[in-house]
Design a protein around this motif. Sequence first.
Motif, PDB file in Angstrom:
ATOM      1  N   UNK A 236     -67.720  42.289 -33.723  1.00 41.22           N
ATOM      2  CA  UNK A 236     -68.553  41.598 -32.728  1.00 41.22           C
ATOM      3  C   UNK A 236     -67.931  41.721 -31.337  1.00 41.22           C
ATOM      4  N   UNK A 237     -67.976  40.638 -30.532  1.00 39.54           N
ATOM      5  CA  UNK A 237     -67.467  40.700 -29.180  1.00 39.54           C
ATOM      6  C   UNK A 237     -68.364  41.501 -28.244  1.00 39.54           C
TER       7      UNK A 237
ATOM      8  N   UNK B 265     -69.353  36.200 -29.985  1.00 39.63           N
ATOM      9  CA  UNK B 265     -69.928  36.408 -28.652  1.00 39.63           C
ATOM     10  C   UNK B 265     -70.585  35.167 -28.067  1.00 39.63           C
ATOM     11  N   UNK B 266     -70.609  34.076 -28.817  1.00 38.56           N
ATOM     12  CA  UNK B 266     -71.226  32.850 -28.312  1.00 38.56           C
ATOM     13  C   UNK B 266     -70.263  32.000 -27.479  1.00 38.56           C
ATOM     14  N   UNK B 267     -68.947  32.308 -27.530  1.00 33.44           N
ATOM     15  CA  UNK B 267     -67.974  31.483 -26.814  1.00 33.44           C
ATOM     16  C   UNK B 267     -67.009  32.360 -26.028  1.00 33.44           C
ATOM     17  N   UNK B 268     -66.487  31.815 -24.937  1.00 32.21           N
ATOM     18  CA  UNK B 268     -65.519  32.552 -24.122  1.00 32.21           C
ATOM     19  C   UNK B 268     -64.244  32.825 -24.918  1.00 32.21           C
ATOM     20  N   UNK B 269     -63.766  31.824 -25.653  1.00 35.56           N
ATOM     21  CA  UNK B 269     -62.565  31.996 -26.469  1.00 35.56           C
ATOM     22  C   UNK B 269     -62.789  33.071 -27.519  1.00 35.56           C
ATOM     23  N   UNK B 270     -63.970  33.047 -28.114  1.00 30.12           N
ATOM     24  CA  UNK B 270     -64.282  34.045 -29.132  1.00 30.12           C
ATOM     25  C   UNK B 270     -64.304  35.446 -28.558  1.00 30.12           C
TER      26      UNK B 270
ATOM     27  N   UNK C  87     -60.322  36.324 -27.442  1.00 31.39           N
ATOM     28  CA  UNK C  87     -59.267  36.380 -28.441  1.00 31.39           C
ATOM     29  C   UNK C  87     -59.800  36.582 -29.846  1.00 31.39           C
ATOM     30  N   UNK C  88     -60.840  35.867 -30.181  1.00 35.66           N
ATOM     31  CA  UNK C  88     -61.373  35.942 -31.532  1.00 35.66           C
ATOM     32  C   UNK C  88     -60.578  35.093 -32.504  1.00 35.66           C
ATOM     33  N   UNK C  89     -61.036  35.104 -33.739  1.00 32.77           N
ATOM     34  CA  UNK C  89     -60.398  34.302 -34.786  1.00 32.77           C
ATOM     35  C   UNK C  89     -60.066  35.186 -35.974  1.00 32.77           C
TER      36      UNK C  89
END
Length: 759
Positions: free
Chosen positions: A25-26, A269-274, A277-279
């Motif tokens: 994603x991203x 892609x729904x969050x800035x942190x995501x 950096x991602x999880x």
Amino acid sequence: MAGKPPQSDPVQDAPQVAGPKHTAAGLPAIGHTLRHAQQQMGVRRTALTLLRVNQKDGFDCPGCAWPEPEHRHTAEFCENGAKAVAEEATLRRVTPDFFAAHPVSDLANRSGYWLGQQGRLTRPMYLAEGADHYEAVSWERAFDIVAEELTSLDSPDEALFYTSGRTSNEAAFLYQLFAREFGTNNLPDCSNMCHESSGSALNETIGVGKGSVLLEDLYRADLIVVAGQNPGTNHPRMLSALEKAKANGAKIITVNPLPEAGMERFKNPQTAQGMLKGAALTDLFLQIRIGGDQALFRLLNKLILETEGAVDEAFVAEHTHGYEEFTEAARAADWDETLTATGLTRSQIDEALRMVLASERTIVCWAMGLTQHKHSVPTIREVVNFLLLRGNIGRPGAGVCPVRGHSNVQGDRTMGIFERPAPAFLDALEKEFGFAPPRGHGYDVVRAIRAMRDDKAKVFFAMGGNFVSASPDTEVTEAAMRRARLTVHVSTKLNRSHAVTGARALILPTLGRTERDLQGSGEQFVTVEDSMGMVHASRGRLEPASEHLLSEPAIVCRLARRVLGEASRTPWEEFEKDYATVRDRVARVVPGFEDFNARVANPAGFALPHAPRDERRFPTATGKANFTAAPVEYPRLPEGRLLLQTLRSHDQYNTTIYGLDDRYRGIRNGRRVVLVNPEDARELGLADGTYTDLVSEWKDGEERRAPGFRVVHYPTARGCAAAYYPETNVLVPLDATADTSNTPASKSVVVRLEQSGTD
């Protein structure tokens, strides 16, 4: 501005290969999504359409069956869902002029990608016996042709009525009603080729052939096991749920022969942190050999039994049956045999056990990697044993989670699309509609192909799908289809099944999910059931691609009136005019749908009852959840052979090919690749970049060959290989099926690799 369809098939003889990705994603997913959508729909239509996907007042994505959360994002879709929507809402059109320019012999030589890229079908098309061109016909003439063939059959059982998972609840209910009033239970469907093994195992063990968890349960789990599944490509929105589960403290074990980017790291892609950096999702990756899952779960069950206090003895005593026989079999599990079957190390299994014992709430998710083997049903039964031992069915945050692949495939089965219907369902149908439905079992997909091959079935009618490309043993399937007197496909777009026909053929163009459905009583909506048993409405908003399209319910109702005539007491005209009247009948026939119209008015929909989940009640033959004790099976490989699994690329949804890349696996501009472990490749003398023919080996001695595949050295499990379907369906023998479920064993095909003339 939308792009034009390709004029010629792209050359795929030199795929470009890089290393696999480790994140999914991203930003790249956003870019690919928008680029594909704009090529098909243009900028304005892209914005208007995608913002309605999976919204409470919008339409259900025609892609996968993953459920929607209660609180929706503005963009509640994934990359592959957007591709599915774009392909349906495309501005490209296939008109009668196209068929005049392209004979069937030409279409038969085109790739599935090229066919799908041509756009939406616009008129009913008829291929006369002996002709090589489809020609436009009226709907009246089309229904006459179908009626002529159906009413001239010696028996209703010479007709086959196939269903794709895209079909709505209303259309599916009407379709099975028509088939049974016509006189047959020949209702094969795409479930026969995917999760039939899940239904077979779960019905026997817990009494309901569906998953026992809701989306909220994933958020509450301590441990989630994802086995034989690639969510990053096949169910991308599942990654968001796993990310949330991880944030809530869950651990994740991934069990798969291939490392997959989506289960390594997810950039939401729904969050800035995501995005930044991602999880990381997977805590423990068990790179299992193909078909070794039953052995793994059997040994874990043995180790649980040997751990003091690990078994939920109160649950087992009150709610289960067959425990003693199961424990005898489980205690006999052998470490050495398990390590051979799985390719795992002792320390990996010990670590998995530690995580299992630390969890009070465990969910096991799975997909085709568990369901498409000879021993799939006992494998899934062993998964149920694993959950029952620690009381992990019927409490929050725990349970079985078979992840369905197509948006309403589960709903179609609920509506009665099944060749082996329950007597209670037929009783309810008879009481409601006043006719005696047939009681004998019909044909599933594999038996339907055999029936056409053996001249026992002569009319094939498909409600959606791409039967020829989805089915195993391609040459046998195509030869069987060509023996039919008539083949009919209700479709939105071109696919290979339109070019592999019976003596006569029809293409009936239908509305898509994205389109407005106006009938005699006004604008209609349909309903779908997701992978977790949630039912909700779907409302298309776009103007139809052509004024000549009919909805699926309208097609069924008009065909039924033409075939059944005045003898039918069913109000087909009323059903076509107002789908609410169909739902009223569903409410009286199908348990769990009481007061259907009122309940589906809730924008969030409603959950169907599930006795094991809701009450810890198990409606099995014993009245309890059943432990089982099948012998452990796993594939044995002859010297110099590999075990092949067929799979999708990231530019693919089922048999629909969106593009020629598999971004996460590092493949570009080609699909004829075979992924082979580098050590196996060296032993076989196969350098990266050489070309090979894949030749499957089966006990019938027939040669099945898929030529010209580029060898890609790839981190698969040892002894295992992978290649894309439908190109490799030719290698799957028609008779190589799962015990009990009869699902094609597409995930465990013994192959030898021979030097290709393409090299």
